[in-house]
Scaffold this motif. Structure first.
Motif, mmCIF file in Angstrom:
data_model
loop_
_atom_site.group_PDB
_atom_site.id
_atom_site.type_symbol
_atom_site.label_atom_id
_atom_site.label_comp_id
_atom_site.label_asym_id
_atom_site.label_seq_id
_atom_site.Cartn_x
_atom_site.Cartn_y
_atom_site.Cartn_z
ATOM 1 N N ALA A 74 22.586 -42.478 -60.564
ATOM 2 C CA ALA A 74 21.704 -41.451 -61.129
ATOM 3 C C ALA A 74 20.265 -41.950 -61.224
ATOM 4 N N LEU A 75 20.110 -43.234 -61.561
ATOM 5 C CA LEU A 75 18.776 -43.822 -61.695
ATOM 6 C C LEU A 75 18.011 -43.772 -60.366
ATOM 7 N N VAL A 76 18.709 -44.052 -59.276
ATOM 8 C CA VAL A 76 18.069 -44.011 -57.949
ATOM 9 C C VAL A 76 17.664 -42.580 -57.606
ATOM 10 N N ILE A 77 18.556 -41.635 -57.873
ATOM 11 C CA ILE A 77 18.271 -40.225 -57.543
ATOM 12 C C ILE A 77 17.094 -39.697 -58.353
ATOM 13 N N THR A 78 17.040 -40.050 -59.646
ATOM 14 C CA THR A 78 15.962 -39.510 -60.498
ATOM 15 C C THR A 78 14.585 -40.043 -60.108
ATOM 16 N N LYS A 79 14.557 -41.106 -59.316
ATOM 17 C CA LYS A 79 13.257 -41.599 -58.815
ATOM 18 C C LYS A 79 12.675 -40.665 -57.761
ATOM 19 N N ASP A 80 13.512 -39.748 -57.253
ATOM 20 C CA ASP A 80 13.055 -38.738 -56.290
ATOM 21 C C ASP A 80 13.150 -37.377 -56.994
ATOM 22 N N PRO A 81 12.061 -36.928 -57.630
ATOM 23 C CA PRO A 81 12.109 -35.691 -58.424
ATOM 24 C C PRO A 81 12.538 -34.460 -57.629
ATOM 25 N N ALA A 82 12.090 -34.365 -56.370
ATOM 26 C CA ALA A 82 12.439 -33.188 -55.560
ATOM 27 C C ALA A 82 13.942 -33.151 -55.280
ATOM 28 N N LEU A 83 14.501 -34.309 -54.934
ATOM 29 C CA LEU A 83 15.942 -34.403 -54.673
ATOM 30 C C LEU A 83 16.719 -34.096 -55.954
ATOM 31 N N SER A 84 16.281 -34.649 -57.075
ATOM 32 C CA SER A 84 16.947 -34.403 -58.366
ATOM 33 C C SER A 84 16.977 -32.915 -58.685
ATOM 34 N N ALA A 85 15.821 -32.265 -58.501
ATOM 35 C CA ALA A 85 15.721 -30.833 -58.821
ATOM 36 C C ALA A 85 16.661 -30.013 -57.950
ATOM 37 N N ARG A 86 16.740 -30.354 -56.658
ATOM 38 C CA ARG A 86 17.600 -29.587 -55.748
ATOM 39 C C ARG A 86 19.079 -29.789 -56.089
ATOM 40 N N LEU A 87 19.451 -31.032 -56.409
ATOM 41 C CA LEU A 87 20.850 -31.302 -56.760
ATOM 42 C C LEU A 87 21.260 -30.544 -58.025
ATOM 43 N N LEU A 88 20.400 -30.583 -59.046
ATOM 44 C CA LEU A 88 20.730 -29.887 -60.301
ATOM 45 C C LEU A 88 20.786 -28.377 -60.080
ATOM 46 N N LYS A 89 19.895 -27.887 -59.221
ATOM 47 C CA LYS A 89 19.862 -26.446 -58.942
ATOM 48 C C LYS A 89 21.161 -25.985 -58.276
ATOM 49 N N TYR B 172 29.099 -23.759 -57.369
ATOM 50 C CA TYR B 172 30.043 -24.673 -58.017
ATOM 51 C C TYR B 172 30.775 -24.031 -59.191
ATOM 52 N N GLY B 173 30.184 -22.995 -59.747
ATOM 53 C CA GLY B 173 30.874 -22.241 -60.796
ATOM 54 C C GLY B 173 31.165 -23.037 -62.053
ATOM 55 N N CYS B 174 30.269 -23.961 -62.422
ATOM 56 C CA CYS B 174 30.483 -24.750 -63.650
ATOM 57 C C CYS B 174 30.262 -23.850 -64.874
ATOM 58 N N GLN B 175 31.106 -24.018 -65.873
ATOM 59 C CA GLN B 175 31.029 -23.166 -67.065
ATOM 60 C C GLN B 175 29.795 -23.497 -67.911
ATOM 61 N N ALA B 176 29.565 -24.789 -68.145
ATOM 62 C CA ALA B 176 28.429 -25.194 -68.986
ATOM 63 C C ALA B 176 27.287 -25.704 -68.111
ATOM 64 N N ARG B 177 26.061 -25.529 -68.590
ATOM 65 C CA ARG B 177 24.900 -25.970 -67.812
ATOM 66 C C ARG B 177 24.879 -27.495 -67.703
ATOM 67 N N ILE B 178 24.553 -27.987 -66.505
ATOM 68 C CA ILE B 178 24.472 -29.432 -66.254
ATOM 69 C C ILE B 178 22.998 -29.803 -66.157
ATOM 70 N N ASP B 179 22.533 -30.678 -67.052
ATOM 71 C CA ASP B 179 21.091 -30.961 -67.050
ATOM 72 C C ASP B 179 20.738 -32.417 -66.766
ATOM 73 N N THR B 180 21.729 -33.243 -66.410
ATOM 74 C CA THR B 180 21.426 -34.624 -66.008
ATOM 75 C C THR B 180 22.127 -34.941 -64.697
ATOM 76 N N ILE B 181 21.534 -35.853 -63.952
ATOM 77 C CA ILE B 181 22.106 -36.245 -62.660
ATOM 78 C C ILE B 181 23.446 -36.955 -62.867
ATOM 79 N N SER B 182 23.548 -37.779 -63.899
ATOM 80 C CA SER B 182 24.813 -38.498 -64.134
ATOM 81 C C SER B 182 25.947 -37.517 -64.421
ATOM 82 N N ARG B 183 25.647 -36.454 -65.164
ATOM 83 C CA ARG B 183 26.666 -35.426 -65.436
ATOM 84 C C ARG B 183 27.024 -34.681 -64.138
ATOM 85 N N ALA B 184 26.023 -34.423 -63.316
ATOM 86 C CA ALA B 184 26.258 -33.742 -62.033
ATOM 87 C C ALA B 184 27.208 -34.568 -61.164
#
Length: 287
Positions: free
Chosen positions: A41-56, A63-75
């Motif tokens: 997650a630490l490596v991914i968060t160093k790339d803000p654009a990639l992080s934003a796209r993954l979370l989006k 993916y149909g997740c019930q609860a909102r996912i707001d961190t890369i590690s949770r994703a």
């Protein structure tokens, strides 16, 4: 090796079509138990654009997740390492090819069709209970990637093919074989292999036009073939029964999905497509 081989063409454009370092770094980390989810997650968060796209994309209906996912590690926890690698690769590839000259191809239209095919391929794979069905998302997204190599490396011959095909996609591969000596599917497979990606992906793309020739990954090749036909039919506003009437018996018997299942799946693809398209896209040029 002669200059008229698909492999040679890919080797010539290797620098132009290379994947970003972060993809290879993350591929190594996700395959190594020494690295924790937090390390990745630490490596991914160093790339803000990639992080934003993954979370989006993880928060989309896709993916149909019930609860909102707001961190890369949770994703990562939710989607798993295998799917994470596929999504990172998908976003990396869209960015790698966002500088293709527009003379021969409308890149927005190219990605519209490719993402459509990707969403349909993943849904087909999921319906067929394919393990790690994200690889079919990748196959759908990349099935036509060889065309971009052709447009960039041999634009004159590519233009010849396009003019002769006159907007009929069904004629393109035959004309490529005749005019260039190989097809975009072969070039795409060589590019996939040069990136060190799995054989399942390169074989599916190499044989997506002729899935009966696939040796090991037959189901993937037939699923990808069906997805491309459904995506094209959808683009032409044709009904599912009309599209399926043109699909080979071999494909239908291997995929083993009913007409109603496929029709339902296509409705779902419509709902998911826009979110995936927006999530994978490289900024404003993709809107």
């Amino acid at each position: 090796m002669t200059e008229n081989t698909a492999k040679y063409l890919v080797q010539e454009g290797q620098e132009l079509f290379s994947l970003p370092d972060i993809y290879y770094q993350l591929r190594e980390m996700t395959g190594n138990p020494r690295f924790s989810i937090n390390d990745i997650a630490l490596v991914i968060t160093k790339d803000p654009a990639l992080s934003a796209r993954l979370l989006k994309i993880v928060n989309s209906a896709f993916y149909g997740c019930q609860a909102r996912i707001d961190t890369i590690s949770r994703a990562i926890t939710v989607i798993g390492n295998e799917n994470l690698r596929s999504l990172i690769l998908a976003t990396s590839i869209v960015n790698t090819f966002n500088r293709i000259p527009h003379d021969l191809v409308d890149m927005t239209a190219f990605w519209l069709r490719s993402v459509n095919c990707a969403v349909i391929a993943r849904l087909l794979a999921k319906k067929c209970a394919v393990l790690h069905c994200e690889r079919l998302l990748l196959a759908g997204l990349l099935h036509d990637i060889g065309s971009l190599v052709l447009y960039t490396q041999i634009p004159d011959k590519s233009l010849q093919v396009l003019l002769a095909a006159d907007h009929n996609r069904g004629l393109v591969a035959g004309l490529e074989q005749e005019i260039i000596g190989f097809t975009h599917a072969q070039v795409g497979a060589e590019l996939i292999e040069s990136w060190g990606l799995p054989d399942s992906l390169s074989e599916a793309i190499r044989y997506y036009l002729t899935p009966e020739k696939a040796l090991v990954h037959k189901l993937d090749a037939h699923l990808l073939y069906l997805a491309t036909r459904l995506a094209d039919g959808k683009g032409q506003q044709r009904a599912v029964p009309e599209i399926l009437a043109e699909i080979s018996d071999e494909t239908l018997s291997i995929v083993r999905l009913s007409e109603s299942q496929i029709a339902e799946l296509m409705n779902r693809a419509d709902n998911e497509f826009e979110q995936v398209f927006e999530s994978l896209g490289p900024g404003k040029r993709f809107h």
